[in-house]
Design an enzyme around this catalytic site. Structure first.
Site, mmCIF file in Angstrom:
data_model
loop_
_atom_site.group_PDB
_atom_site.id
_atom_site.type_symbol
_atom_site.label_atom_id
_atom_site.label_comp_id
_atom_site.label_asym_id
_atom_site.label_seq_id
_atom_site.Cartn_x
_atom_site.Cartn_y
_atom_site.Cartn_z
ATOM 1 N N CYS A 92 -1.949 -11.139 31.207
ATOM 2 C CA CYS A 92 -2.047 -12.226 31.036
ATOM 3 C C CYS A 92 -1.562 -12.787 32.171
ATOM 4 C CB CYS A 92 -0.259 -12.783 30.381
ATOM 5 S SG CYS A 92 1.105 -11.219 31.663
ATOM 6 N N GLU A 126 8.723 -14.820 27.963
ATOM 7 C CA GLU A 126 7.304 -14.313 29.204
ATOM 8 C C GLU A 126 6.303 -14.723 27.911
ATOM 9 O OE1 GLU A 126 7.601 -14.046 31.990
ATOM 10 O OE2 GLU A 126 10.331 -13.520 31.656
ATOM 11 N N GLY A 162 4.727 -13.062 24.815
ATOM 12 C CA GLY A 162 3.255 -12.779 23.811
ATOM 13 C C GLY A 162 2.591 -14.698 23.813
ATOM 14 N N SER A 163 2.246 -15.243 23.248
ATOM 15 C CA SER A 163 1.865 -16.575 23.158
ATOM 16 C C SER A 163 2.363 -17.756 23.318
ATOM 17 C CB SER A 163 1.074 -16.727 22.299
ATOM 18 O OG SER A 163 1.117 -16.922 20.799
ATOM 19 N N VAL A 207 3.125 -18.769 19.580
ATOM 20 C CA VAL A 207 4.321 -18.000 18.507
ATOM 21 C C VAL A 207 5.900 -17.937 19.795
ATOM 22 C CG1 VAL A 207 5.565 -16.454 18.030
ATOM 23 C CG2 VAL A 207 2.853 -16.532 18.240
ATOM 24 N N GLY A 208 5.971 -18.738 21.380
ATOM 25 C CA GLY A 208 6.621 -18.649 21.919
ATOM 26 C C GLY A 208 7.722 -20.290 21.708
#
Length: 468
Positions: free
Chosen positions: A244, A210, A188-189, A192-193
């Site tokens: 991505c 990732e 994800g982003s 949020v990571g």
């Protein structure tokens, strides 16, 4: 009351029973995953159309075929991957057995995104199951139709004492993260990571993140502009740019920009027709929030191609922006949509300097008829992945790892790399129980002679021999 306590207890008990350790059990799970794909392809396809208006061609290429390939690879190689790996020994351990054992971590959490909601959910799951873990799967609530199929149908094909799907949004994720997992895999982003990693730190839980970033695409002056345009346009506008690893911006000279823009227009027209909105091969933006964000980015630079949008249909035309400055909004965040900015540079050195001033990207692309130029970009930069003279074709090779570096993520997966990611590599030495007299050189009282002998015995020699 904790909504996940009973579920997590059940999964931990199942792992503690040792059921997932056996190769036969793991293979059965993988075969069940394969049947899920085969028997529910139409249902999943319909969900992808509802979520992203993703056409069959793209779904087959970027979702289903990749997942099936990963399942087939894991089933074919499972015994070999699980096998203890023998290692080099020194003189002191010649009579002993030294090896690496691949153990499952235990209970793992996989949190997946919305842009490729089948691929980016099932590919990590293949490795987690092959490695013998119990799994909690959290699909994205944004691609809700695909998530519903995963939540309601997938558990029927797997052992539900060892597998569970959790639905919901940020609240449910936050509740899950309050629990201790043995491994967390997140796609994800970056925003949020950081939240995922902070939560994992409280329990010292290892993570794979990732993430994403702005993937540069350098185009040298010696290129054929139409060849570059064909390849860049295909990979930029695939899945409506919501990828991505898509080329996020082009770096080229002003002279190449003059040649590249009409070539991009030609490619876009051939791909999607004079009216891309009516093309059956162009999807839509996932939701209104992302549409509004992307519409705001259209104000950067000058629109050279496209720029049209329709909020009622979440449609944004394949767009190329020129005269873009480094400080503009479109260059400050990952675009994740069908917008391609072009930034002009005066030389290869300036392009490389531009790339290296920014965070390390998930992918980097360089186009040139000279292998020396391509290799120079490769040598002088860093990225999660690199491709010369094309887009993300490396994603078709399960022999290559996929993952970021720095701000674009940590850890890797695909093929055996996914199995290894979800496995603890345990160092094992089984020593011979006899010949205790040999060990006396390491016991007090110490002496210079004992030290010399012990150091010689502990030295590890290469298996190869060099004659001087």
């Amino acid at each position: 009351m904790d909504p996940f306590e009973d579920m997590l207890r059940r999964l931990r008990e199942a792992f503690g029973s040792g059921r997932t350790q056996e190769a036969e059990f793991r293979a059965t799970q993988l075969k069940g995953l394969g049947r899920f794909l085969e028997e529910n392809k139409q249902l999943l396809q319909e969900a992808l159309v509802q979520d992203l208006r993703k056409m069959v061609f793209e779904s087959e290429v970027s979702e289903f075929s990749i997942c099936q390939g990963e399942i087939n690879l894991a089933l074919k190689n499972l015994q070999a991957w699980m096998k203890d790996e023998e290692v080099t020994k020194n003189l002191a351990t010649q009579l002993d057995s030294a090896f690496i054992r691949k153990e499952p971590f235990g209970l793992v959490l996989i949190i997946t995104p919305w842009n490729y909601p089948v691929n980016l959910t099932l590919v990590p799951l293949v490795g987690a199951l092959a490695a013998g873990n119990c799994v909690v799967l959290k699909p994205s609530e944004i691609s809700g139709n695909t998530g519903k199929v995963l939540a309601e149908v997938l558990p029927r094909y797997l052992d539900q004492s060892c597998f569970a799907v959790v639905t919901g949004g940020p609240k449910e994720v936050q509740q899950l993260l309050e629990h201790k997992f043995d491994y967390i895999f997140f796609t994800g982003s970056s925003r949020v990571g950081k939240i995922i990693m902070a939560a994992a730190t409280k329990h010292l839980t290892p993570v794979t993140l990732e993430l994403g970033g702005k993937n540069p695409c350098y185009v040298h002056d010696d290129c054929d502009p139409q060849t570059v345009a064909n390849r860049v346009a295909f990979f930029r506008y695939l899945n409506t740019g919501q990828t991505c690893v898509a080329p996020d911006y082009v770096l080229c000279s002003p002279e190449m920009q003059e040649r590249l823009v009409p070539a991009l227009q030609s490619a876009i027209t051939r791909f999607y027709g004079d009216d891309p909105k009516s093309s059956p091969d162009l999807g839509r933006i996932i939701n209104d929030k992302h549409f509004q964000r992307l519409q705001g980015l259209l104000g950067s630079g000058r629109v050279a191609i496209g720029g049209q949008s329709d909020s009622s249909d979440r449609y944004i035309a394949p767009t190329v922006l020129v005269d873009v400055q480094e400080t503009e909004p479109v260059m400050q965040e990952e675009i994740f949509g069908p917008i391609l900015p072009i930034v002009t540079v005066r030389s290869l050195d300036e392009a490389i300097d531009f790339i290296n001033r920014r965070e390390k990207p998930l992918a980097l692309y360089a186009f040139s008829n000279s292998q020396q130029v391509v290799k120079e970009v490769l040598f002088r930069t860093s990225s999660g992945a690199f491709c010369g003279n094309d887009g993300f074709m490396y994603m078709t090779l399960s022999s290559l790892p996929f993952g970021g570096v720095g701000a674009s993520g940590m850890g890797k997966y695909h093929g055996k790399f996914t199995f290894d990611t979800f496995s603890h590599h345990r160092a094992c030495l089984l020593r011979y129980s006899g010949m205790e007299k040999v060990n006396s050189i390491r016991y007090p009282p110490y002496s210079p002679q004992k030290l010399r002998v012990l150091l010689m015995a502990m030295e590890t020699h290469s298996s190869s021999c060099t004659l001087l």
